[in-house]
Design an enzyme around this catalytic site. Structure first.
Site, PDB file in Angstrom:
ATOM      1  N   ARG A  70      -1.074 -16.806  -9.305  1.00 40.46           N
ATOM      2  CA  ARG A  70      -1.125 -16.082 -10.589  1.00 40.46           C
ATOM      3  C   ARG A  70      -0.391 -16.865 -11.680  1.00 40.46           C
ATOM      4  NH1 ARG A  70      -1.455 -10.554  -8.015  1.00 40.46           N
ATOM      5  NH2 ARG A  70      -3.333 -10.971  -6.804  1.00 40.46           N
ATOM      6  N   GLU A  84      -1.379   1.701   3.591  1.00 39.33           N
ATOM      7  CA  GLU A  84      -2.408   1.145   2.704  1.00 39.33           C
ATOM      8  C   GLU A  84      -3.579   0.627   3.525  1.00 39.33           C
ATOM      9  OE1 GLU A  84      -1.162  -1.972   0.011  1.00 39.33           O
ATOM     10  OE2 GLU A  84      -3.162  -2.130  -0.862  1.00 39.33           O
ATOM     11  N   LYS A 137      -2.124   4.905   0.479  1.00 41.27           N
ATOM     12  CA  LYS A 137      -2.541   4.012  -0.608  1.00 41.27           C
ATOM     13  C   LYS A 137      -3.950   3.518  -0.299  1.00 41.27           C
ATOM     14  CE  LYS A 137      -1.135  -0.139  -3.139  1.00 41.27           C
ATOM     15  NZ  LYS A 137      -0.013  -0.834  -3.753  1.00 41.27           N
ATOM     16  N   SER A 181      -5.283  -0.994  -7.329  1.00 44.71           N
ATOM     17  CA  SER A 181      -6.304  -1.242  -8.357  1.00 44.71           C
ATOM     18  C   SER A 181      -7.403  -2.152  -7.812  1.00 44.71           C
ATOM     19  CB  SER A 181      -5.692  -1.790  -9.645  1.00 44.71           C
ATOM     20  OG  SER A 181      -5.010  -3.007  -9.456  1.00 44.71           O
ATOM     21  N   GLY A 182      -7.084  -3.008  -6.863  1.00 49.03           N
ATOM     22  CA  GLY A 182      -8.106  -3.718  -6.100  1.00 49.03           C
ATOM     23  C   GLY A 182      -8.965  -4.715  -6.864  1.00 49.03           C
ATOM     24  N   GLY A 183      -8.549  -5.095  -8.071  1.00 48.27           N
ATOM     25  CA  GLY A 183      -9.354  -6.041  -8.833  1.00 48.27           C
ATOM     26  C   GLY A 183     -10.127  -5.378  -9.968  1.00 48.27           C
ATOM     27  N   ARG A 198      -2.201  -5.831  -9.916  1.00 44.95           N
ATOM     28  CA  ARG A 198      -2.824  -6.582 -11.006  1.00 44.95           C
ATOM     29  C   ARG A 198      -3.057  -5.746 -12.263  1.00 44.95           C
ATOM     30  NH1 ARG A 198      -7.326  -8.629  -6.944  1.00 44.95           N
ATOM     31  NH2 ARG A 198      -6.492  -6.791  -5.887  1.00 44.95           N
TER      32      ARG A 198
HETATM   33  P1  13P Z   1      -3.712  -4.365  -6.719  1.00 38.76           P
HETATM   34  O1  13P Z   1      -3.457  -3.132  -7.566  1.00 38.76           O
HETATM   35  O2  13P Z   1      -3.685  -5.631  -7.500  1.00 38.76           O
HETATM   36  O3  13P Z   1      -4.923  -4.201  -5.844  1.00 38.76           O
HETATM   37  O4  13P Z   1      -2.464  -4.494  -5.753  1.00 38.76           O
HETATM   38  C1  13P Z   1      -1.963  -3.377  -5.146  1.00 38.76           C
HETATM   39  C2  13P Z   1      -1.386  -3.752  -3.854  1.00 38.76           C
HETATM   40  O5  13P Z   1      -0.247  -3.439  -3.593  1.00 38.76           O
HETATM   41  C3  13P Z   1      -2.215  -4.483  -2.870  1.00 38.76           C
HETATM   42  O6  13P Z   1      -1.569  -4.517  -1.640  1.00 38.76           O
END
Ligand code: 13P
Length: 383
Positions: free
Chosen positions: A35, A179, A221, A263-265, A295
């Site tokens: 990043r 998660e 999550k 958020s996953g992208g 992200r």
């Molecule tokens: P993102 O919101 O970027 O998907 O990251 C959350 C996260 O903790 C992934 O393990």
């Protein structure tokens, strides 16, 4: 120390208290380096510390952020004044959390699939992290989707490991964030995402039950149920909200205090719109629905900061504004007008040029895309 289920429940509920959510700032060193590289910032222990510190010291951020997930390097770091980064959080009433998995590794005999590792030595690592200040933890299982994946094996081994991690956390009086991420990558439809998310959540909650995890003392999550990134037919905001809530209702017992999405992208605004729409669904929900974004909370602030201390205020303003919007979405009170609000009430805070430019960019990209695709769908439906 003796763990009680009520300690765990108190922490879990604090993490999803009204209008608050979690900042996931737990990218591993290789990931955060990628990043930073993308912004031409050299990744060193010091630049990574300065980057995390920008978020942790944003004035007023505790109004929206209940907890921050960090990783091994950060939990041991101090700022130039000798203050531990986690103390910067706890002083504001923000709860520190720790990523404890050691990553998704190729799953033997299952091409294209992974299993998340990190159970070896976990009990001792949790003990140490607790003495360093962590009150909750994260373990991320990753599930790839296509027409034939995931395999039953992949779902089973990941669910089993998640439950083993969760039980170990609870024994150490650490709230496990469970998660299970069904990836957005691919051309799959929202229906396929729902089918896979159904299967994964079913397996996860069976394992949690079998391994005696107290559901009152966890947070889930999950991914949102969403069309794959390359799917030609992108589901609307309301479809995503309704499908996600429907899927969660089938599998997540009411004993779980909260669900905090990754958020996953998704771009930041889309992630906000989806969370907001879910919280606007009228029928009462048994759990809180909030965020644990990485992200979506960080990317714009990183861009504005660019590794230059002169831009610290701009980066913090952007983060503050994004977190404020997410907080509203967690209450179902977000409106697009909030994207334009300057923080007039804050002494000495004026929107920087970078902030205005970023807001314009958000306005042009995501909103315009959403409007265009919903118009296209309406036209197609009309014949
Ligand atoms: P993102 O919101 O970027 O998907 O990251 C959350 C996260 O903790 C992934 O393990």
């Amino acid at each position: 120390m003796k763990t009680t289920a009520s300690d765990l429940n108190t922490t879990a509920r604090a993490l999803v208290s009204d209008g608050k959510g979690i900042l996931a700032a737990d990218e591993t060193v290789p990931t955060v380096t990628k990043r930073l590289d993308a912004q031409d910032i050299e990744s060193t222990a010091d630049s990574r510390r300065a980057y995390r510190e920008m978020f942790f010291t944003t004035p007023g951020i505790a109004a929206f952020i209940s907890g921050v997930i960090v990783q091994d390097e950060t939990i041991r770091q101090k700022n130039p004044k000798g203050v531990a980064l986690v103390d910067l959080l706890t002083k504001q009433g923000i709860i520190p959390g720790i990523k404890v998995d050691t990553g998704a590794k190729p799953l033997a005999c299952a091409p294209g699939e992974t299993v998340t590792e990190g159970l070896d030595g976990l009990r001792d690592r949790l003990k140490e992290y607790r003495t360093l200040g962590a009150r909750f933890a994260k373990w991320r299982a990753v599930i790839a989707v296509n027409d034939t994946l995931p395999s039953a094996t992949c779902v089973h081994v990941n669910a089993h490991a998640l439950a083993r991690y969760a039980a170990l956390c609870q024994e150490e009086n650490v709230v496990p964030i469970v998660e299970a991420e069904v990836l957005m990558d691919g051309a799959h439809s929202i229906d396929r995402c729902e089918e896979v998310t159904d299967t994964v959540l079913n397996a996860v909650f069976n394992e949690l039950f079998d391994q005696r995890v107290s559901l009152e003392g966890i947070l889930l999550k999950p991914n949102m149920v969403i069309s794959g990134l390359e799917c030609v037919d992108q589901a609307s905001v309301n479809e995503v909200a309704e499908t996600t809530v429907r899927c969660l209702r089938r599998h997540v017992p009411a004993a779980v205090p909260g669900i905090v999405f990754l958020s996953g992208g998704q771009d930041p605004l889309t992630a906000t719109l989806h969370l907001n729409a879910m919280n606007q669904i009228e029928a009462p929900l048994p759990w809180k629905l909030s965020f644990s974004y990485g992200r979506a909370l960080q990317d714009e602030a990183l861009e504005a900061w660019g590794g230059d201390s002169k831009n610290l205020r701009a980066g913090q303003q952007i983060f503050f504004q994004r977190a404020k919007c997410e907080s509203a979405a967690a209450l179902g009170t977000y409106t697009s007008a909030m994207e334009k609000e300057a923080d007039r009430g804050k002494k000495g805070w004026r929107p920087s040029k970078v902030l205005s430019a970023t807001r314009d960019k958000i306005g042009r990209s995501s909103v315009a895309r959403k409007i265009q695709s919903s118009r296209k769908r309406r036209r197609a439906k009309a014949g």
